[in-house]
Design an enzyme around this catalytic site. Structure first.
Site, PDB file in Angstrom:
ATOM      1  N   GLY A  48      91.352   6.908  47.817  1.00  0.00           N
ATOM      2  CA  GLY A  48      91.426   5.478  48.109  1.00  0.00           C
ATOM      3  C   GLY A  48      91.871   5.110  49.502  1.00  0.00           C
ATOM      4  N   GLU A 103      98.998   4.740  51.797  1.00  0.00           N
ATOM      5  CA  GLU A 103      98.456   4.454  50.460  1.00  0.00           C
ATOM      6  C   GLU A 103      97.481   3.289  50.510  1.00  0.00           C
ATOM      7  OE1 GLU A 103      97.890   5.112  47.487  1.00  0.00           O
ATOM      8  OE2 GLU A 103      99.570   5.932  46.370  1.00  0.00           O
ATOM      9  N   ASP A 104      96.522   3.312  49.612  1.00  0.00           N
ATOM     10  CA  ASP A 104      95.590   2.185  49.517  1.00  0.00           C
ATOM     11  C   ASP A 104      96.237   0.996  48.821  1.00  0.00           C
ATOM     12  OD1 ASP A 104      95.700   3.539  47.075  1.00  0.00           O
ATOM     13  OD2 ASP A 104      93.545   3.603  46.769  1.00  0.00           O
ATOM     14  N   ASP A 107     100.202  -0.394  42.590  1.00  0.00           N
ATOM     15  CA  ASP A 107      99.970  -1.227  41.409  1.00  0.00           C
ATOM     16  C   ASP A 107     101.213  -1.127  40.522  1.00  0.00           C
ATOM     17  OD1 ASP A 107      98.979  -2.502  39.187  1.00  0.00           O
ATOM     18  OD2 ASP A 107      97.249  -1.210  38.901  1.00  0.00           O
ATOM     19  N   LYS A 135     100.280  -5.022  44.652  1.00  0.00           N
ATOM     20  CA  LYS A 135     100.083  -6.065  43.636  1.00  0.00           C
ATOM     21  C   LYS A 135     101.401  -6.721  43.281  1.00  0.00           C
ATOM     22  CE  LYS A 135      95.951  -4.267  41.482  1.00  0.00           C
ATOM     23  NZ  LYS A 135      95.344  -3.708  40.273  1.00  0.00           N
ATOM     24  N   PHE A 156      92.229  -6.581  39.426  1.00  0.00           N
ATOM     25  CA  PHE A 156      91.613  -5.312  39.797  1.00  0.00           C
ATOM     26  C   PHE A 156      90.682  -5.543  40.981  1.00  0.00           C
ATOM     27  CE2 PHE A 156      88.916  -1.592  39.620  1.00  0.00           C
ATOM     28  CZ  PHE A 156      89.871  -0.610  39.447  1.00  0.00           C
ATOM     29  N   VAL A 157      90.919  -4.794  42.071  1.00  0.00           N
ATOM     30  CA  VAL A 157      90.121  -4.991  43.290  1.00  0.00           C
ATOM     31  C   VAL A 157      89.375  -3.711  43.666  1.00  0.00           C
ATOM     32  CG1 VAL A 157      91.563  -6.841  44.252  1.00  0.00           C
ATOM     33  CG2 VAL A 157      92.159  -4.455  44.724  1.00  0.00           C
ATOM     34  N   ASP A 163      87.981   2.056  44.424  1.00  0.00           N
ATOM     35  CA  ASP A 163      86.796   2.198  43.581  1.00  0.00           C
ATOM     36  C   ASP A 163      86.984   1.614  42.195  1.00  0.00           C
ATOM     37  OD1 ASP A 163      88.640   4.240  42.600  1.00  0.00           O
ATOM     38  OD2 ASP A 163      86.927   5.060  41.521  1.00  0.00           O
ATOM     39  N   ARG A 169      83.633   2.020  47.021  1.00  0.00           N
ATOM     40  CA  ARG A 169      84.578   2.405  48.077  1.00  0.00           C
ATOM     41  C   ARG A 169      84.058   2.060  49.466  1.00  0.00           C
ATOM     42  NH1 ARG A 169      88.580   5.720  45.783  1.00  0.00           N
ATOM     43  NH2 ARG A 169      87.881   7.148  44.168  1.00  0.00           N
TER      44      ARG A 169
HETATM   45  P1  IMP Z   1      99.820   2.859  40.470  1.00  0.00           P
HETATM   46  O1  IMP Z   1     100.268   4.248  40.147  1.00  0.00           O
HETATM   47  O2  IMP Z   1      99.666   2.032  39.229  1.00  0.00           O
HETATM   48  O3  IMP Z   1     100.656   2.168  41.511  1.00  0.00           O
HETATM   49  O4  IMP Z   1      98.362   2.958  41.020  1.00  0.00           O
HETATM   50  C1  IMP Z   1      98.052   3.587  42.194  1.00  0.00           C
HETATM   51  C2  IMP Z   1      96.609   4.022  42.264  1.00  0.00           C
HETATM   52  O5  IMP Z   1      95.776   3.424  41.259  1.00  0.00           O
HETATM   53  C3  IMP Z   1      96.041   3.575  43.571  1.00  0.00           C
HETATM   54  O6  IMP Z   1      96.287   4.532  44.583  1.00  0.00           O
HETATM   55  C4  IMP Z   1      94.580   3.386  43.253  1.00  0.00           C
HETATM   56  O7  IMP Z   1      93.877   4.586  43.426  1.00  0.00           O
HETATM   57  C5  IMP Z   1      94.554   2.990  41.792  1.00  0.00           C
HETATM   58  N1  IMP Z   1      94.487   1.516  41.624  1.00  0.00           N
HETATM   59  C6  IMP Z   1      95.488   0.683  41.258  1.00  0.00           C
HETATM   60  N2  IMP Z   1      95.079  -0.598  41.223  1.00  0.00           N
HETATM   61  C7  IMP Z   1      93.774  -0.561  41.594  1.00  0.00           C
HETATM   62  C8  IMP Z   1      92.775  -1.600  41.781  1.00  0.00           C
HETATM   63  O8  IMP Z   1      92.982  -2.810  41.615  1.00  0.00           O
HETATM   64  N3  IMP Z   1      91.556  -1.151  42.164  1.00  0.00           N
HETATM   65  C9  IMP Z   1      91.253   0.149  42.385  1.00  0.00           C
HETATM   66  N4  IMP Z   1      92.147   1.130  42.239  1.00  0.00           N
HETATM   67  C10 IMP Z   1      93.400   0.781  41.846  1.00  0.00           C
END
Ligand code: IMP
Length: 185
Positions: A48, A103-104, A107, A135, A156-157, A163, A169
């Site tokens: 990402g 990081e992308d 969440d 987020k 969700f983006v 992706d 992507r």
């Molecule tokens: P977390 O562990 O929930 O913080 O999620 C982190 C990872 O989930 C990110 O690095 C993304 O790869 C993926 N992710 C979380 N939210 C999204 C979204 O809205 N779109 C796409 N990928 C997401």
């Protein structure tokens, strides 16, 4: 009116290309000032963060090095399982290094929490985090994010590295998918 062509399945553009690039320029200037000649090792989180990492590093002017890690993602789901695995590790030792995790999106924060834990145990000089998106989520784990490009609503983006089921992507902007495209409509 939207300046970019819409890709199939995209409902609306959340952050357009000039806005992304403008903010990345600001982040790059801040990071240049913070690290100076103390070359950081930028650790991009695959897949990402690829778009963000390549634009951010090219906007920076200080000496730096790059490496990548890959962690398991959600697959074709739009929700976090909370289970994180390392799929690809760094190719160098980070002991004594200044590490900048790129990081992308943050969440739930679980992926980043896990990653920081893994990196800290390797005794770097310090670890900081720059995330393009974060987020706005009340139940996210409290994880350290030093710099955020854009706080976004809990939607969700896709695009600009992000992706859904491996697709989107390559969009040069961050967009919200049409719910019908993710089977939730
Ligand atoms: P977390 O562990 O929930 O913080 O999620 C982190 C990872 O989930 C990110 O690095 C993304 O790869 C993926 N992710 C979380 N939210 C999204 C979204 O809205 N779109 C796409 N990928 C997401």
């Amino acid at each position: 009116m939207l300046s970019e062509p819409r890709a199939r399945g995209v409902a609306r553009v959340l952050i357009d290309e000039p806005t992304l690039q403008g903010r990345i320029g600001e982040l790059a200037a801040e990071l240049d000032a913070e690290y100076g000649s103390d070359a950081p090792l930028m650790v991009g989180v695959l897949n990402g963060a690829v778009a963000f990492m390549t634009d951010l590093m090219r906007a920076m002017t200080i000496p730096l090095e790059i490496d990548f890690m890959a962690v398991s993602s959600y697959g074709a789901s739009t929700r976090s399982s909370g289970v994180v695995r390392i799929l690809k590790d760094l190719s160098r030792d980070i002991e004594g290094r200044r590490v900048l995790v790129v990081e992308d999106i943050v969440d739930s924060g679980l992926t980043l929490q896990y990653l920081l834990d893994v990196l800290q145990r390797r005794n770097p000089a310090d670890v900081a985090v720059v995330a393009l998106l974060k987020k706005d989520k009340a139940d996210a784990v409290p994880v350290r994010v030093d710099r955020v490009g854009f706080p976004i609503p809990d939607e969700f983006v896709v695009g600009y590295g992000l992706d859904y089921a491996g697709r989107y992507r390559n969009l040069p902007y961050v967009a919200v998918l049409d719910p019908a495209a993710i089977g939730e409509g």
